[in-house]
Design a protein around this motif. Structure first.
Motif, PDB file in Angstrom:
ATOM      1  N   SER A   1       0.820  -1.215   0.000  1.00  0.00           N
ATOM      2  CA  SER A   1       0.000   0.000   0.000  1.00  0.00           C
ATOM      3  C   SER A   1       0.850   1.259   0.000  1.00  0.00           C
ATOM      4  O   SER A   1       0.318   2.373   0.076  1.00  0.00           O
ATOM      5  CB  SER A   1      -0.930   0.015   1.217  1.00  0.00           C
ATOM      6  N   CYS A   2       2.166   1.079  -0.105  1.00  0.00           N
ATOM      7  CA  CYS A   2       3.090   2.211  -0.040  1.00  0.00           C
ATOM      8  C   CYS A   2       3.812   2.417  -1.360  1.00  0.00           C
ATOM      9  O   CYS A   2       4.623   1.570  -1.758  1.00  0.00           O
ATOM     10  CB  CYS A   2       4.139   1.996   1.051  1.00  0.00           C
ATOM     11  N   GLY A   3       3.523   3.512  -2.014  1.00  0.00           N
ATOM     12  CA  GLY A   3       4.401   3.927  -3.098  1.00  0.00           C
ATOM     13  C   GLY A   3       5.613   4.584  -2.455  1.00  0.00           C
ATOM     14  O   GLY A   3       5.485   5.290  -1.462  1.00  0.00           O
ATOM     15  N   VAL A   4       6.791   4.335  -2.995  1.00  0.00           N
ATOM     16  CA  VAL A   4       8.009   4.851  -2.376  1.00  0.00           C
ATOM     17  C   VAL A   4       8.784   5.700  -3.364  1.00  0.00           C
ATOM     18  O   VAL A   4       8.964   5.328  -4.524  1.00  0.00           O
ATOM     19  CB  VAL A   4       8.886   3.698  -1.849  1.00  0.00           C
ATOM     20  N   GLY A   5       9.234   6.818  -2.894  1.00  0.00           N
ATOM     21  CA  GLY A   5      10.043   7.706  -3.706  1.00  0.00           C
ATOM     22  C   GLY A   5      11.403   7.928  -3.078  1.00  0.00           C
ATOM     23  O   GLY A   5      11.573   7.802  -1.864  1.00  0.00           O
ATOM     24  N   TRP A   6      12.364   8.238  -3.921  1.00  0.00           N
ATOM     25  CA  TRP A   6      13.704   8.612  -3.471  1.00  0.00           C
ATOM     26  C   TRP A   6      13.929  10.077  -3.835  1.00  0.00           C
ATOM     27  O   TRP A   6      13.618  10.515  -4.957  1.00  0.00           O
ATOM     28  CB  TRP A   6      14.766   7.756  -4.140  1.00  0.00           C
ATOM     29  N   PHE A   7      14.487  10.800  -2.889  1.00  0.00           N
ATOM     30  CA  PHE A   7      14.789  12.202  -3.063  1.00  0.00           C
ATOM     31  C   PHE A   7      16.246  12.431  -2.655  1.00  0.00           C
ATOM     32  O   PHE A   7      16.846  11.599  -1.975  1.00  0.00           O
ATOM     33  CB  PHE A   7      13.889  13.059  -2.168  1.00  0.00           C
ATOM     34  N   ARG A   8      16.797  13.553  -3.058  1.00  0.00           N
ATOM     35  CA  ARG A   8      18.137  13.898  -2.619  1.00  0.00           C
ATOM     36  C   ARG A   8      18.238  15.397  -2.401  1.00  0.00           C
ATOM     37  O   ARG A   8      17.506  16.173  -2.990  1.00  0.00           O
ATOM     38  CB  ARG A   8      19.184  13.421  -3.624  1.00  0.00           C
ATOM     39  N   GLN A   9      19.154  15.752  -1.530  1.00  0.00           N
ATOM     40  CA  GLN A   9      19.410  17.163  -1.267  1.00  0.00           C
ATOM     41  C   GLN A   9      20.909  17.380  -1.178  1.00  0.00           C
ATOM     42  O   GLN A   9      21.563  16.853  -0.272  1.00  0.00           O
ATOM     43  CB  GLN A   9      18.715  17.622   0.013  1.00  0.00           C
ATOM     44  N   ALA A  10      21.420  18.130  -2.126  1.00  0.00           N
ATOM     45  CA  ALA A  10      22.836  18.470  -2.138  1.00  0.00           C
ATOM     46  C   ALA A  10      23.063  19.708  -1.268  1.00  0.00           C
ATOM     47  O   ALA A  10      22.132  20.495  -1.043  1.00  0.00           O
ATOM     48  CB  ALA A  10      23.295  18.728  -3.565  1.00  0.00           C
TER      49      ALA A  10
ATOM     50  N   SER B   1       5.834   2.328  -7.787  1.00  0.00           N
ATOM     51  CA  SER B   1       4.484   2.154  -7.282  1.00  0.00           C
ATOM     52  C   SER B   1       4.445   1.066  -6.222  1.00  0.00           C
ATOM     53  O   SER B   1       5.317   0.203  -6.141  1.00  0.00           O
ATOM     54  CB  SER B   1       3.543   1.784  -8.439  1.00  0.00           C
ATOM     55  N   GLY B   2       3.392   1.095  -5.399  1.00  0.00           N
ATOM     56  CA  GLY B   2       3.236   0.081  -4.374  1.00  0.00           C
ATOM     57  C   GLY B   2       2.815  -1.257  -4.954  1.00  0.00           C
ATOM     58  O   GLY B   2       3.229  -2.319  -4.487  1.00  0.00           O
ATOM     59  N   ILE B   3       1.984  -1.179  -5.965  1.00  0.00           N
ATOM     60  CA  ILE B   3       1.489  -2.379  -6.644  1.00  0.00           C
ATOM     61  C   ILE B   3       2.076  -2.403  -8.048  1.00  0.00           C
ATOM     62  O   ILE B   3       2.075  -1.399  -8.742  1.00  0.00           O
ATOM     63  CB  ILE B   3      -0.041  -2.352  -6.703  1.00  0.00           C
ATOM     64  N   GLY B   4       2.573  -3.558  -8.440  1.00  0.00           N
ATOM     65  CA  GLY B   4       3.199  -3.630  -9.754  1.00  0.00           C
ATOM     66  C   GLY B   4       4.605  -3.086  -9.721  1.00  0.00           C
ATOM     67  O   GLY B   4       5.226  -2.960  -8.665  1.00  0.00           O
ATOM     68  N   THR B   5       5.108  -2.758 -10.893  1.00  0.00           N
ATOM     69  CA  THR B   5       6.503  -2.328 -10.996  1.00  0.00           C
ATOM     70  C   THR B   5       6.663  -1.046 -11.778  1.00  0.00           C
ATOM     71  O   THR B   5       7.680  -0.813 -12.424  1.00  0.00           O
ATOM     72  CB  THR B   5       7.344  -3.430 -11.657  1.00  0.00           C
ATOM     73  N   SER B   6       5.687  -0.176 -11.725  1.00  0.00           N
ATOM     74  CA  SER B   6       5.813   1.101 -12.423  1.00  0.00           C
ATOM     75  C   SER B   6       6.866   1.953 -11.741  1.00  0.00           C
ATOM     76  O   SER B   6       6.907   2.032 -10.509  1.00  0.00           O
ATOM     77  CB  SER B   6       4.476   1.833 -12.416  1.00  0.00           C
ATOM     78  N   THR B   7       7.706   2.569 -12.546  1.00  0.00           N
ATOM     79  CA  THR B   7       8.771   3.403 -12.014  1.00  0.00           C
ATOM     80  C   THR B   7       8.850   4.718 -12.778  1.00  0.00           C
ATOM     81  O   THR B   7       8.311   4.855 -13.882  1.00  0.00           O
ATOM     82  CB  THR B   7      10.143   2.704 -12.106  1.00  0.00           C
ATOM     83  N   TYR B   8       9.544   5.656 -12.167  1.00  0.00           N
ATOM     84  CA  TYR B   8       9.744   6.963 -12.802  1.00  0.00           C
ATOM     85  C   TYR B   8      11.103   7.475 -12.372  1.00  0.00           C
ATOM     86  O   TYR B   8      11.497   7.309 -11.208  1.00  0.00           O
ATOM     87  CB  TYR B   8       8.650   7.941 -12.367  1.00  0.00           C
ATOM     88  N   TYR B   9      11.821   8.085 -13.302  1.00  0.00           N
ATOM     89  CA  TYR B   9      13.147   8.634 -13.008  1.00  0.00           C
ATOM     90  C   TYR B   9      13.255  10.033 -13.599  1.00  0.00           C
ATOM     91  O   TYR B   9      12.711  10.326 -14.668  1.00  0.00           O
ATOM     92  CB  TYR B   9      14.245   7.763 -13.635  1.00  0.00           C
ATOM     93  N   ILE B  10      14.011  10.874 -12.932  1.00  0.00           N
ATOM     94  CA  ILE B  10      14.322  12.155 -13.542  1.00  0.00           C
ATOM     95  C   ILE B  10      15.386  11.932 -14.609  1.00  0.00           C
ATOM     96  O   ILE B  10      16.159  10.970 -14.550  1.00  0.00           O
ATOM     97  CB  ILE B  10      14.798  13.182 -12.498  1.00  0.00           C
ATOM     98  N   ASP B  11      15.438  12.818 -15.572  1.00  0.00           N
ATOM     99  CA  ASP B  11      16.335  12.628 -16.712  1.00  0.00           C
ATOM    100  C   ASP B  11      17.803  12.446 -16.332  1.00  0.00           C
ATOM    101  O   ASP B  11      18.493  11.600 -16.919  1.00  0.00           O
ATOM    102  CB  ASP B  11      16.189  13.796 -17.690  1.00  0.00           C
ATOM    103  N   PRO B  12      18.328  13.202 -15.364  1.00  0.00           N
ATOM    104  CA  PRO B  12      19.766  13.062 -15.056  1.00  0.00           C
ATOM    105  C   PRO B  12      20.180  11.678 -14.571  1.00  0.00           C
ATOM    106  O   PRO B  12      21.376  11.359 -14.588  1.00  0.00           O
ATOM    107  CB  PRO B  12      19.992  14.115 -13.970  1.00  0.00           C
ATOM    108  N   VAL B  13      19.242  10.870 -14.116  1.00  0.00           N
ATOM    109  CA  VAL B  13      19.622   9.556 -13.586  1.00  0.00           C
ATOM    110  C   VAL B  13      19.120   8.404 -14.445  1.00  0.00           C
ATOM    111  O   VAL B  13      19.439   7.247 -14.169  1.00  0.00           O
ATOM    112  CB  VAL B  13      19.141   9.368 -12.125  1.00  0.00           C
ATOM    113  N   LYS B  14      18.352   8.714 -15.480  1.00  0.00           N
ATOM    114  CA  LYS B  14      17.844   7.648 -16.343  1.00  0.00           C
ATOM    115  C   LYS B  14      18.999   6.866 -16.954  1.00  0.00           C
ATOM    116  O   LYS B  14      19.971   7.442 -17.432  1.00  0.00           O
ATOM    117  CB  LYS B  14      16.973   8.239 -17.452  1.00  0.00           C
ATOM    118  N   GLY B  15      18.858   5.567 -16.944  1.00  0.00           N
ATOM    119  CA  GLY B  15      19.901   4.706 -17.484  1.00  0.00           C
ATOM    120  C   GLY B  15      21.027   4.422 -16.512  1.00  0.00           C
ATOM    121  O   GLY B  15      21.859   3.550 -16.767  1.00  0.00           O
ATOM    122  N   ARG B  16      21.089   5.141 -15.398  1.00  0.00           N
ATOM    123  CA  ARG B  16      22.138   4.912 -14.394  1.00  0.00           C
ATOM    124  C   ARG B  16      21.562   4.386 -13.081  1.00  0.00           C
ATOM    125  O   ARG B  16      22.205   3.593 -12.398  1.00  0.00           O
ATOM    126  CB  ARG B  16      22.900   6.214 -14.121  1.00  0.00           C
ATOM    127  N   PHE B  17      20.391   4.847 -12.720  1.00  0.00           N
ATOM    128  CA  PHE B  17      19.760   4.435 -11.466  1.00  0.00           C
ATOM    129  C   PHE B  17      18.602   3.490 -11.765  1.00  0.00           C
ATOM    130  O   PHE B  17      17.947   3.596 -12.808  1.00  0.00           O
ATOM    131  CB  PHE B  17      19.210   5.648 -10.718  1.00  0.00           C
TER     132      PHE B  17
END
Length: 129
Positions: free
Chosen positions: A30-39, A51-67
């Motif tokens: 029941s928990c969608g989880v996000g990662w944030f960072r602060q420099a 997402s909490g259910i399934g495997t939907s994901t989202y990335y910001i452009d600077p980390v796509k393909g690396r994270f």
């Protein structure tokens, strides 16, 4: 709901780290989880979410393909695998949970920080050049 983030450390540019976020106190799905960072000296930035259910994901452009973000239901843990790290990835990384059946069915993405209900403590990632 409690979130415990770990896995940060010092790594050279090009290296890898895997962050973990253990979620307790609520049905994990029941928990969608996000990662944030602060420099240092900068505002908090959304990085990725799953997402909490399934495997939907989202990335910001600077980390796509690396994270890559994933979750282990047996361990109630969300991971952030970080590869090809760059000095600009240096930051304190936080995980957060968006807790409701509705939120769990989608990715709670950027511009929706207010939808995250619970936050863990940060873990420091330092990437040296």
């Amino acid at each position: 709901v409690q979130l415990q983030a770990s896995g940060g450390g010092l790594v050279q540019a090009g290296g890898s780290l895997r962050l973990s976020c253990v979620v307790s106190g609520r049905t994990f799905s029941s928990c969608g989880v996000g990662w944030f960072r602060q420099a240092p000296g900068k505002e908090r930035q959304f990085v990725a979410a799953i997402s909490g259910i399934g495997t939907s994901t989202y990335y910001i452009d600077p980390v796509k393909g690396r994270f890559a973000v994933s979750r282990d239901y047996a361990k109630s843990t969300v991971y952030l695998q970080m590869n090809s790290l760059k000095p600009e990835d240096t930051a304190v990384y936080y995980c957060a949970a968006a807790v409701s059946e509705e939120k769990a069915m989608r990715v709670v993405g950027p511009h929706n920080d207010y939808e995250y209900d619970y936050w863990g403590q940060g873990t420091l990632v330092t990437v040296s050049s």
